[in-house]
Write an enzyme that holds these catalytic residues in place. Structure first.
Site, PDB file in Angstrom:
ATOM      1  N   SER A 109      39.811  56.398  93.110  1.00 36.75           N
ATOM      2  CA  SER A 109      39.968  55.815  91.764  1.00 36.75           C
ATOM      3  C   SER A 109      39.380  56.693  90.657  1.00 36.75           C
ATOM      4  CB  SER A 109      39.325  54.416  91.668  1.00 36.75           C
ATOM      5  OG  SER A 109      39.863  53.581  92.636  1.00 36.75           O
ATOM      6  N   THR A 149      25.184  66.996  89.504  1.00 34.85           N
ATOM      7  CA  THR A 149      26.294  67.829  89.983  1.00 34.85           C
ATOM      8  C   THR A 149      26.393  67.876  91.512  1.00 34.85           C
ATOM      9  OG1 THR A 149      24.951  69.844  90.042  1.00 34.85           O
ATOM     10  CG2 THR A 149      26.083  69.343  87.967  1.00 34.85           C
ATOM     11  N   CYS A 198      62.821  39.695  86.943  1.00 28.24           N
ATOM     12  CA  CYS A 198      63.135  39.561  88.369  1.00 28.24           C
ATOM     13  C   CYS A 198      62.811  38.145  88.848  1.00 28.24           C
ATOM     14  CB  CYS A 198      62.446  40.654  89.172  1.00 28.24           C
ATOM     15  SG  CYS A 198      63.340  41.023  90.682  1.00 28.24           S
ATOM     16  N   HIS A 246      64.109  45.439  86.561  1.00 27.68           N
ATOM     17  CA  HIS A 246      62.742  45.725  86.094  1.00 27.68           C
ATOM     18  C   HIS A 246      62.779  46.778  84.988  1.00 27.68           C
ATOM     19  CE1 HIS A 246      60.401  43.715  89.333  1.00 27.68           C
ATOM     20  NE2 HIS A 246      61.511  43.918  90.020  1.00 27.68           N
ATOM     21  N   GLU A 291      60.549  47.635  83.028  1.00 29.02           N
ATOM     22  CA  GLU A 291      59.255  48.314  82.831  1.00 29.02           C
ATOM     23  C   GLU A 291      59.219  49.709  83.456  1.00 29.02           C
ATOM     24  OE1 GLU A 291      59.785  45.657  84.731  1.00 29.02           O
ATOM     25  OE2 GLU A 291      58.455  45.534  86.461  1.00 29.02           O
TER      26      GLU A 291
END
Ligand code: GLN
Length: 546
Positions: free
Chosen positions: A23, A201, A391, A517, A519
């Site tokens: 992530s 670091t 949808c 869809h 998007e």
């Protein structure tokens, strides 16, 4: 395009890996590199290599891996492909995403066919060769004609067992194309330790060591950090990691994700890449992208849109949708605030939606939360709040009309009530015989003809559009007349008229629902017209009902 001395087109390859933890925004980093190279007039393509064993993410719950992104050619892919398409003008196809499962499937199919007769089939060289073949295929670009730069992101974190064969394949890759044509970018974390008041670091050093154990020396480090790295820290990291200080780039946390390319540019990323790979192109033209970021950062007004879904705890499940809503606000400089509404909690009392300026019911699978979604449609219809269904959201709009306005109280989708009396949403023709779940839905781009004079046609400003699909069920044509009589207008169909693609309600200020869809095709530089229209309607609703 870049050519070698003999005039032969040479594609350059940039591999993006991640370390320390997941992530870190590797996908956005890869997309940003593409964005900056395109701004210099270079052609790019992308590929995502995913270490999991599923052949594609289509069979996974969005809780596992976020949204499934559907390409124009009908591949169900990782959501990072959505970032790549939103940050650039590239349109990606099925060769842009390979998983461990897909690679093994190819190798095992060949083994059964007898292609390796006599040989022991092994991870090295057979699996790694198949991975390199996949990279070469992806590197040709969507049209197969080659590009200046292919950007390949390796999923997972360095050190994972699963990603090892992919890292081994990218280690070998320079032997195919020449080291001068390959660049390794490693995304790491430089955490800020509050107690010490310092950036640290060491995790980056360890992560680079891990990569070097495999034989990959990174050329560039993108260091995710809450604070800018000082020149001293860059020199320290460079020394320990065996690289040049200007190759250590700060990837600062930002409020607007579209700001990432601009921040990386300011820290010298694209200059370094172009210099190291000997790429041509012109000075970067960042003006249009800066305008996008400015519009998102400085809206004139805001609207609140309720997103009534099942996966509301995991925002990644609706990635493209949230981005498309943001894009939809750009033309009117409207900021979109999302109100995440758990459909299950809404059943029986649509009042949970009071005060919102628009209601959106997105796509989904499974019965959980359907009651609340139907309630959301009813509430938006009766309260005259702009409504947008996508949808499953469109299927809910049809069921709601059937039940509450067409005198069919037990109307449902046969997905949820297989033996019900009124399956207003039913299996697509041809789906009934299918017993395999992977890649068997109606997937990818199909044309849709729009009804002249409808809200859909006015919103798009054209008569025919192509949109991406991912569904198994469909508006049941046996109910077209009954639902028309109940005020539902079918404003988009397949070109032969047989499949219903869009429904709307002319008796409502803005009520539109699509089987596809939209998007997936929205980008910040080309906001999707339906999202722009929906946000505009929400703004008008807000102004009329302050
Ligand atoms: N579950 C529905 C179908 O398969 C809707 C799918 C979706 O919303 N993507 O038709």
């Amino acid at each position: 395009m870049t050519s070698d001395a003999g005039g032969v087109h040479m594609t350059k390859y940039i591999f993006v890996t991640g370390g320390v933890l997941s992530s870190l925004g590797k996908g956005i980093a890869a997309a940003s590199i593409g964005n900056l190279l395109e701004a210099r007039g270079l052609s790019v393509t992308f590929q995502k290599l995913d270490p999991y064993v599923n052949v594609d993410p289509g069979t996974m719950s969005p809780y596992q891996h976020g949204e499934v992104y559907v390409t124009y050619d009908g591949a169900e892919t990782d959501l990072d492909l959505g970032h790549y398409e939103r940050y650039t003008s590239v349109r990606l196809g099925k060769n842009a995403n390979f998983t461990t499962g897909k690679i093994y499937h190819t190798v095992i199919t060949k083994e059964r066919r007898g292609d390796y007769l006599g040989a022991t089939v092994q991870v090295i060289p057979h699996i790694t060769d198949a991975i390199k073949d996949a990279i070469h295929l992806g590197g040709k670009g969507t049209d197969g004609n080659g590009v200046d730069v292919a950007i390949i992101e390796v999923g997972g974190t360095v050190g994972d067992i699963e990603s090892h064969p992919f890292l081994e394949a990218i280690r070998q890759f320079p032997y195919d194309v020449g080291r001068q044509n390959v660049l390794y970018v490693h995304v790491t974390l430089v955490p800020y330790i509050k107690a010490a008041g310092e950036l640290k670091t060491k995790p980056t050093q360890h992560s680079v060591n891990k990569l070097r154990e495999i034989g990959v020396q990174p050329d560039i480090l993108l260091c995710r950090s809450e604070h800018p790295l000082t020149d001293g820290m860059k020199r320290k990291i460079a020394l320990f990691c065996n690289m040049e200080p200007q190759a250590v780039i700060t990837a600062r946390d930002v409020d607007v994700i579209y700001d990432v390319p601009l921040k990386l540019h300011a820290d010298g990323l694209d200059d370094f890449i172009v210099g190291r790979l000997g790429l041509g192109g012109h000075a970067p033209e960042l003006g249009p992208w800066e305008a996008v970021v400015d519009a998102i950062k400085h809206p004139r007004d805001t609207v609140t849109i309720a997103l009534v879904g099942k996966y509301v705890e995991l925002k990644e499940a609706y990635k493209s949708l949230c981005e498309a809503l943001t894009h939809g606000g750009i033309p009117t400089r409207t900021g979109v605030q999302l109100k995440w509404v758990d459909a299950e909690a809404l059943a029986g009392h649509g009042d949970g939606l009071a005060g919102v300026h628009g209601v959106l019911v997105p796509g989904g699978f499974g019965e959980r939360g359907i009651g609340g979604k139907l309630e959301a449609v009813r509430y938006a219809r009766e309260q005259r709040i702009p409504f947008f269904g996508i949808c499953l959201g469109m299927q809910c709009a049809v069921i709601e009309t059937a039940r509450n306005l067409a005198g069919l109280p037990r109307a449902h989708s046969s997905e949820f009530d297989p033996d019900g009396p009124d399956p207003v949403i039913d299996l697509l023709p041809g789906q009934a015989q299918i017993d395999q779940k992977g890649a068997t839905m109606r997937l990818g781009g199909y044309d849709c003809a729009l009804l002249p004079g409808s809200l859909a046609e006015k919103t798009y400003g054209q008569a025919m559009v192509t949109e991406r699909h991912r569904h198994r069920y469909e508006f049941n044509n046996a109910y077209r007349d009954r639902l028309r009589q109940a005020g539902l207008v079918i404003s988009g169909t397949s070109p032969d008229g047989s499949l219903v693609e869009i429904v709307e309600r002319p008796d409502h200020p803005w009520f539109l629902a699509t089987q596809f869809h939209p998007e997936y095709q929205s980008t910040p530089r080309r906001p999707h017209p339906i999202f722009a229209g929906f946000v505009e309607a929400a703004l008008a609703h807000k102004k009329g009902n302050p």
